[in-house]
Design a protein around this motif. Structure first.
Motif: not given
Length: 242
Positions: A85-86, A89
């Motif tokens: 997710r980092r 995104p």
């Protein structure tokens, strides 16, 4: 007589779903790899069998959907979810695991997972769910959804006058005694001896997916994440011999 016009070719997909797969079981991974490769609208751009391998490969190519197991041999899939997710995104993370208890479900959602499926779905079913989560859906196994709803209802239930919220209790509740059904005990006994799901299924006359269901229940009852932890906890409760 004029020649019949040739049939127009079928339109190709306008977009390709870039899929990542993090799964430590070699047989399961191979089945999913083939299923994804057979889809005209999907491309498998990441394959990993461990937490370390997944974290190393994540920066190399953008992902649209990441299918990830939680119980990896060198750590938790939660770390992979957070990193994905980092790094990307816009990537939708879909968990596929045997763990259906709150201690796995809620942290996965908090880490950024958009869907949570138990490992009782077929490969074609998982392929459909990849499309679903990519299109904005949030596929969740019914049993998992029920637990989330039950937890929400419990939080919203009014407390009796004078009752303290759980965080204010001075002494933690006693841990209940763990009780396994005869079939769960048979499965745990074979798992403790190193039997695979397929070997256990053959010995007990059930399907491998049913074995995984029993394993999921055993892990939830023992509140553990791995086979080693399950063995130690079962020994502590007297379920398995020391």
């Amino acid at each position: 007589m004029p020649a019949a016009p040739e049939a127009a070719p079928l339109p190709l997909p306008t977009t390709t779903i870039r899929v990542g797969l993090v799964e430590d079981d070699a047989k399961t991974r191979a089945i999913l790899e083939r299923a994804i490769a057979d889809q005209a609208d999907m491309q498998l751009v990441l394959q990993a069998a461990s937490r370390e391998q997944a974290l190393a490969l994540l920066p190399r190519a953008p992902l649209d959907v990441l299918l990830v197991d939680l119980g990896l041999p060198d750590g938790s899939g939660l770390d992979v979810i957070t990193a994905a997710r980092r790094q990307w995104p816009d990537c939708s993370v879909l968990v596929s695991t045997i763990f259906g208890d709150e201690m796995h479900v809620l942290p996965s959602i908090e880490a950024g997972a958009m869907g949570y499926l138990l490992k009782d779905a077929s490969a074609p079913g998982l392929v459909d769910e990849i499309r679903s989560v990519h299109a904005g859906g949030s596929p969740i196994s019914p049993m998992v959804a029920r637990k989330i709803l039950a937890r929400t209802a419990l939080r919203q239930a009014p407390r009796e006058p004078g009752a303290h919220p759980p965080s204010e209790r001075t002494t933690p509740p006693q841990r209940p005694t763990v009780t396994l059904s005869p079939r769960e005990h048979e499965v745990l006994l074979r798992v403790s001896k190193g039997f695979t799901a397929e070997e256990t299924a053959a010995a007990l006359g059930i399907s491998p997916s049913t074995v995984l269901t029993f394993v999921r229940r055993i892990y939830a009852k023992l509140e553990v994440n791995t086979r080693a932890e399950a063995i130690l906890e079962a020994q502590r409760h007297g379920i398995l011999p020391q």
